[in-house]
Write an enzyme that holds these catalytic residues in place. Sequence first.
Site, PDB file in Angstrom:
ATOM      1  N   ASP A   1       0.841  -1.281  -0.092  1.00 26.25           N
ATOM      2  CA  ASP A   1       0.051   0.009  -0.107  1.00 26.25           C
ATOM      3  C   ASP A   1       0.944   1.262   0.030  1.00 26.25           C
ATOM      4  O   ASP A   1       2.187   1.151   0.522  1.00 26.25           O
ATOM      5  CB  ASP A   1      -1.000  -0.035   1.184  1.00 26.25           C
TER       6      ASP A   1
ATOM      7  N   ARG B   1      -0.997  -0.506  -8.947  1.00 27.12           N
ATOM      8  CA  ARG B   1      -2.388  -0.171  -8.441  1.00 27.12           C
ATOM      9  C   ARG B   1      -2.492   1.326  -8.696  1.00 27.12           C
ATOM     10  O   ARG B   1      -1.801   1.891  -8.008  1.00 27.12           O
ATOM     11  CB  ARG B   1      -2.656  -0.938  -7.113  1.00 27.12           C
TER      12      ARG B   1
HETATM   13  P1  FAD Z   1     -14.526   8.846  -4.875  1.00 24.23           P
HETATM   14  O1  FAD Z   1     -14.401  10.025  -5.760  1.00 24.23           O
HETATM   15  O2  FAD Z   1     -14.043   9.036  -3.458  1.00 24.23           O
HETATM   16  O3  FAD Z   1     -15.788   7.908  -4.919  1.00 24.23           O
HETATM   17  C1  FAD Z   1     -16.638   7.477  -6.105  1.00 24.23           C
HETATM   18  C2  FAD Z   1     -17.692   6.949  -5.802  1.00 24.23           C
HETATM   19  O4  FAD Z   1     -17.576   5.759  -4.973  1.00 24.23           O
HETATM   20  C3  FAD Z   1     -18.517   7.895  -4.497  1.00 24.23           C
HETATM   21  O5  FAD Z   1     -19.355   8.832  -5.419  1.00 24.23           O
HETATM   22  C4  FAD Z   1     -19.469   6.576  -4.087  1.00 24.23           C
HETATM   23  O6  FAD Z   1     -20.665   6.316  -4.830  1.00 24.23           O
HETATM   24  C5  FAD Z   1     -18.682   5.411  -4.022  1.00 24.23           C
HETATM   25  N1  FAD Z   1     -17.727   5.928  -2.576  1.00 24.23           N
HETATM   26  C6  FAD Z   1     -16.540   5.902  -2.540  1.00 24.23           C
HETATM   27  N2  FAD Z   1     -16.042   5.936  -1.230  1.00 24.23           N
HETATM   28  C7  FAD Z   1     -17.112   5.559  -0.381  1.00 24.23           C
HETATM   29  C8  FAD Z   1     -17.323   5.321   0.869  1.00 24.23           C
HETATM   30  N3  FAD Z   1     -16.237   5.438   1.721  1.00 24.23           N
HETATM   31  N4  FAD Z   1     -18.687   5.067   1.177  1.00 24.23           N
HETATM   32  C9  FAD Z   1     -19.496   4.534   0.139  1.00 24.23           C
HETATM   33  N5  FAD Z   1     -19.375   4.992  -1.002  1.00 24.23           N
HETATM   34  C10 FAD Z   1     -17.978   5.482  -1.593  1.00 24.23           C
HETATM   35  N6  FAD Z   1      -5.477   5.059  -1.109  1.00 24.23           N
HETATM   36  C11 FAD Z   1      -4.183   5.154  -0.830  1.00 24.23           C
HETATM   37  O7  FAD Z   1      -3.894   6.452  -0.539  1.00 24.23           O
HETATM   38  N7  FAD Z   1      -3.056   4.160  -0.813  1.00 24.23           N
HETATM   39  C12 FAD Z   1      -3.490   2.786  -0.949  1.00 24.23           C
HETATM   40  O8  FAD Z   1      -2.761   2.110  -1.055  1.00 24.23           O
HETATM   41  C13 FAD Z   1      -4.947   2.481  -1.408  1.00 24.23           C
HETATM   42  N8  FAD Z   1      -5.199   1.311  -1.726  1.00 24.23           N
HETATM   43  C14 FAD Z   1      -6.578   1.283  -2.112  1.00 24.23           C
HETATM   44  C15 FAD Z   1      -7.045  -0.100  -2.660  1.00 24.23           C
HETATM   45  C16 FAD Z   1      -8.033  -0.494  -3.088  1.00 24.23           C
HETATM   46  C17 FAD Z   1      -8.485  -1.849  -3.533  1.00 24.23           C
HETATM   47  C18 FAD Z   1      -9.019   0.668  -3.230  1.00 24.23           C
HETATM   48  C19 FAD Z   1     -10.268   0.499  -3.630  1.00 24.23           C
HETATM   49  C20 FAD Z   1      -8.615   2.113  -2.782  1.00 24.23           C
HETATM   50  C21 FAD Z   1      -7.420   2.489  -2.089  1.00 24.23           C
HETATM   51  N9  FAD Z   1      -7.335   3.464  -1.710  1.00 24.23           N
HETATM   52  C22 FAD Z   1      -5.808   3.679  -1.448  1.00 24.23           C
HETATM   53  C23 FAD Z   1      -7.970   4.446  -1.500  1.00 24.23           C
HETATM   54  C24 FAD Z   1      -8.102   5.448  -2.560  1.00 24.23           C
HETATM   55  O9  FAD Z   1      -7.106   6.215  -2.723  1.00 24.23           O
HETATM   56  C25 FAD Z   1      -9.500   6.404  -2.468  1.00 24.23           C
HETATM   57  O10 FAD Z   1      -9.479   7.205  -1.173  1.00 24.23           O
HETATM   58  C26 FAD Z   1     -10.648   5.480  -2.316  1.00 24.23           C
HETATM   59  O11 FAD Z   1     -10.708   4.472  -3.292  1.00 24.23           O
HETATM   60  C27 FAD Z   1     -12.154   6.416  -2.710  1.00 24.23           C
HETATM   61  O12 FAD Z   1     -11.709   7.047  -3.930  1.00 24.23           O
HETATM   62  P2  FAD Z   1     -12.677   6.742  -5.224  1.00 24.23           P
HETATM   63  O13 FAD Z   1     -11.643   6.316  -6.338  1.00 24.23           O
HETATM   64  O14 FAD Z   1     -13.676   5.423  -4.963  1.00 24.23           O
HETATM   65  O15 FAD Z   1     -13.469   7.782  -5.737  1.00 24.23           O
END
Ligand code: FAD
Length: 295
Positions: A125, A175
């Site tokens: 991560d 990723r």
């Molecule tokens: P967003 O714009 O936040 O969300 C898009 C849509 O997804 C929203 O409109 C909603 O419908 C849904 N959604 C998003 N979050 C939520 C929630 N909490 N509850 C309910 N609905 C929601 N970040 C790091 O900094 N380092 C990492 O190593 C890391 N690893 C990850 C691994 C995986 C498999 C995933 C999926 C995410 C990871 N992240 C990591 C987190 C990432 O950076 C984001 O903070 C997180 O994925 C939310 O961003 P989004 O792309 O879903 O977009």
Amino acid sequence: MFQYRIDTKMEKSPLVEKVLFKIARQWIAGDTMDDALQSARQANKNGMNAILNKLGEHMVSKPKINQTVDEYLTLVSNLRKAKVTGGLSIKPTQVGLALGTKECSKNLETIIEQALQDLAFVWIDMESSEYTSDTFAIYLSLFEKYERLGIVIQANLKRTQKDLEMLLRKGAKIRLVKGAYHESPKNAYRTRHDVDENYKKLMKRLFDDANEFAIATHDSKLIKMAINLSRKHERKFEFQMLKGIRDELKPTLVKDGFAVAEYIPYGTNWLPYSIRRLKERKRNILLLGSSFIHS
Ligand code: FAD
């Protein structure tokens, strides 16, 4: 961004913690390794790979770090025994990065060696930007020896386009995420629009030139764009989503033939992870507010 902030003093109140836990349960498998294995088996049953993470970060106590390493060693062999397909995702600061790169690298290598025997993929991560350069350095030195190892890039950081080019030259397994940590405007894009635009650029580069990668997002417009790009470029990639988020979309992607993985955290140290999830979405903050009214 202001409305997404939660006061850190508030997080420490027992009432807030109790209410938060009720909401956080949907994102976490449970307290124990058995809970994690059960969620992982369910993910496999639903056609997804499982990526397991033991909750915990910023560890500075050696005994606690060693305990975490041991936990991952047991977890990875239990995954094989339970015939779970998938792997691990490890935060560098839970295995010693706060003590130095040598300590972290040694501990990661111990886990990767075991994972190799148990046929599990390991993701490292990415945490806040003070750790980015060290994390890439550790990843690249381990990736020279271990192929089944992936790293994360964050679209909110301004440096990421340059980092991606460097990683592509090394054939890294990447990723792509938006980035979950609060960063200064000097280092990071701060508006949703700017982060999304950068994500799109980085995703295009992955479909152009990467071998094996993961599109980790719950954002429908970015997922749609990835599906369109995948029709033009035949690439080995998977969608990755967090446990408890967009559960209605995951089966559709599986049914359409895409590889999908679910990131499944477990353990008792659930607060920092849950706060990040909560801050990501306005509706979650409202849910927190209404939970207070009904608690
Ligand atoms: P967003 O714009 O936040 O969300 C898009 C849509 O997804 C929203 O409109 C909603 O419908 C849904 N959604 C998003 N979050 C939520 C929630 N909490 N509850 C309910 N609905 C929601 N970040 C790091 O900094 N380092 C990492 O190593 C890391 N690893 C990850 C691994 C995986 C498999 C995933 C999926 C995410 C990871 N992240 C990591 C987190 C990432 O950076 C984001 O903070 C997180 O994925 C939310 O961003 P989004 O792309 O879903 O977009």
